[in-house]
Design a protein around this motif. Structure first.
Motif, PDB file in Angstrom:
ATOM      1  N   LEU A  81       0.819  -1.214   0.000  1.00  0.00           N
ATOM      2  CA  LEU A  81       0.000   0.000   0.000  1.00  0.00           C
ATOM      3  C   LEU A  81       0.853   1.264   0.000  1.00  0.00           C
ATOM      4  CD1 LEU A  81      -2.846   1.278   0.287  1.00  0.00           C
ATOM      5  CD2 LEU A  81      -2.531   1.139   2.758  1.00  0.00           C
ATOM      6  N   GLN A  82       1.924   1.248   0.817  1.00  0.00           N
ATOM      7  CA  GLN A  82       2.767   2.440   0.972  1.00  0.00           C
ATOM      8  C   GLN A  82       4.077   2.270   0.216  1.00  0.00           C
ATOM      9  OE1 GLN A  82       1.776   5.181   2.471  1.00  0.00           O
ATOM     10  NE2 GLN A  82      -0.170   4.340   3.197  1.00  0.00           N
ATOM     11  N   LEU A  83       4.076   2.627  -1.044  1.00  0.00           N
ATOM     12  CA  LEU A  83       5.296   2.601  -1.836  1.00  0.00           C
ATOM     13  C   LEU A  83       6.037   3.928  -1.678  1.00  0.00           C
ATOM     14  CD1 LEU A  83       3.838   0.987  -5.089  1.00  0.00           C
ATOM     15  CD2 LEU A  83       5.281  -0.136  -3.368  1.00  0.00           C
ATOM     16  N   ASN A  84       7.311   3.919  -1.949  1.00  0.00           N
ATOM     17  CA  ASN A  84       8.133   5.115  -1.772  1.00  0.00           C
ATOM     18  C   ASN A  84       7.728   6.219  -2.744  1.00  0.00           C
ATOM     19  OD1 ASN A  84      10.166   6.819  -0.897  1.00  0.00           O
ATOM     20  ND2 ASN A  84      11.744   5.887  -2.183  1.00  0.00           N
ATOM     21  N   GLY A  85       7.108   7.268  -2.205  1.00  0.00           N
ATOM     22  CA  GLY A  85       6.734   8.413  -3.026  1.00  0.00           C
ATOM     23  C   GLY A  85       5.502   8.203  -3.889  1.00  0.00           C
ATOM     24  N   GLU A  86       4.786   7.111  -3.693  1.00  0.00           N
ATOM     25  CA  GLU A  86       3.576   6.874  -4.484  1.00  0.00           C
ATOM     26  C   GLU A  86       2.624   5.976  -3.699  1.00  0.00           C
ATOM     27  OE1 GLU A  86       4.198   4.426  -7.957  1.00  0.00           O
ATOM     28  OE2 GLU A  86       6.103   3.685  -7.148  1.00  0.00           O
ATOM     29  N   SER A  87       1.452   5.792  -4.242  1.00  0.00           N
ATOM     30  CA  SER A  87       0.436   5.006  -3.562  1.00  0.00           C
ATOM     31  C   SER A  87       0.193   3.683  -4.279  1.00  0.00           C
ATOM     32  CB  SER A  87      -0.879   5.797  -3.494  1.00  0.00           C
ATOM     33  OG  SER A  87      -1.932   4.957  -3.076  1.00  0.00           O
ATOM     34  N   GLY A  88       0.229   2.596  -3.494  1.00  0.00           N
ATOM     35  CA  GLY A  88      -0.113   1.301  -4.055  1.00  0.00           C
ATOM     36  C   GLY A  88      -1.558   1.247  -4.512  1.00  0.00           C
ATOM     37  N   LEU A  89      -2.404   2.061  -3.870  1.00  0.00           N
ATOM     38  CA  LEU A  89      -3.813   2.112  -4.264  1.00  0.00           C
ATOM     39  C   LEU A  89      -3.968   2.622  -5.690  1.00  0.00           C
ATOM     40  CD1 LEU A  89      -5.563   3.513  -1.052  1.00  0.00           C
ATOM     41  CD2 LEU A  89      -5.713   1.190  -1.980  1.00  0.00           C
ATOM     42  N   GLU A  90      -3.181   3.631  -6.036  1.00  0.00           N
ATOM     43  CA  GLU A  90      -3.263   4.176  -7.399  1.00  0.00           C
ATOM     44  C   GLU A  90      -2.844   3.138  -8.419  1.00  0.00           C
ATOM     45  OE1 GLU A  90      -1.126   7.821  -7.694  1.00  0.00           O
ATOM     46  OE2 GLU A  90      -2.353   8.857  -6.195  1.00  0.00           O
ATOM     47  N   LEU A  91      -1.811   2.361  -8.095  1.00  0.00           N
ATOM     48  CA  LEU A  91      -1.385   1.303  -9.008  1.00  0.00           C
ATOM     49  C   LEU A  91      -2.492   0.263  -9.154  1.00  0.00           C
ATOM     50  CD1 LEU A  91       0.649  -0.193 -10.753  1.00  0.00           C
ATOM     51  CD2 LEU A  91       1.651  -1.156  -8.661  1.00  0.00           C
TER      52      LEU A  91
END
Length: 242
Positions: A55-65
């Motif tokens: 869920l918490q990727l570095n500088g981005e959201s796993g939700l968006e992916l």
């Protein structure tokens, strides 16, 4: 038959390595990635069967992916998160994730969830059997015990969820069929404190295991009590066969 390819999108190298080892051990083909950008590149050349997304990727959201993946197709998604916020779970499922697991998770539970999602998508057959695996499948009444993958399932393929301790207990009994096992030996096997929880720990585990593997837990056919002696796993004339 090729092994199911499982994508891993997680920016933490230690977690990626652990997931690669776990998936490989359980006869999957892991494809590790650090970011959404990695996923977009790899997806062009690798036909994934399922993807694990932190869920918490570095500088981005796993939700968006996950939302992007779902908008373009039906690739199975299992979200992983180190946060216990119930809202995250709800949002993750709403954007199209098929399942959601909190870190730290039970390794066997993650494998069970992956297999369940693959089955829902009709991809269960893409997980190959290891050499000799058929020889390690035991019929236990209406259940089947797969001792290679450490899975108990119904004859029609639905997995019976066991905790690590429950499966270890079952496995211990299966190695010693029709043998009375004292509580002290069972406690030594599961690593409990022999001086504090002797009777209660085993009794609770036995009760839980019976509820999952016996048709009538109050009148067990296999996992029986021998009062004053311990427990015995009865296999003679019970349909337990190699």
């Amino acid at each position: 038959m090729n092994r199911a390819k499982i994508g891993i999108v997680d920016d933490e190298v230690g977690m990626r390595d652990a997931l690669v080892a776990l998936l490989t051990e359980n006869h999957f083909d892991p494809v590790p990635m650090e970011s959404s950008a990695d996923f977009l590149v790899i997806r062009k050349s690798v036909d994934l069967d399922l993807v694990l997304i932190d869920l918490q990727l570095n500088g981005e959201s796993g939700l968006e992916l996950a939302m992007d993946i779902r908008s373009k197709g039906d690739l199975p998604i299992v979200m992983l998160s180190g946060h216990g916020d119930e809202t995250d779970k709800i949002v993750g499922l709403e954007v199209g994730a098929d399942d959601y697991l909190l870190k730290p998770f039970n390794p066997r539970e993650l494998i069970a969830r992956i297999r369940a999602v693959l089955r829902r998508y009709g991809k269960g057959a893409s997980v190959p059997m290891a050499s000799g695996e058929n020889d390690q499948k035991l019929a236990l009444g209406a259940l089947v015990v797969d001792r290679i993958n450490k899975i108990v399932s119904t004859t029609d393929g639905h997995e019976v969820p066991l905790t690590n301790a429950e499966y270890r207990l079952l496995d211990f009994f299966l190695d010693r069929p029709n043998e009375i096992i004292p509580r002290v030996d069972l406690l030594a096997e599961i690593g409990s404190d022999l001086t504090r929880y002797m009777d209660r720990t085993i009794d609770v585990l036995i009760l839980r295991l019976r509820r999952k593997i016996e048709e009538n837990p109050s009148k067990p056919v296999h996992l029986q009590t021998r009062r004053g002696q311990g427990y015995i796993f009865v296999t003679e004339n019970s349909g337990l066969n190699h």
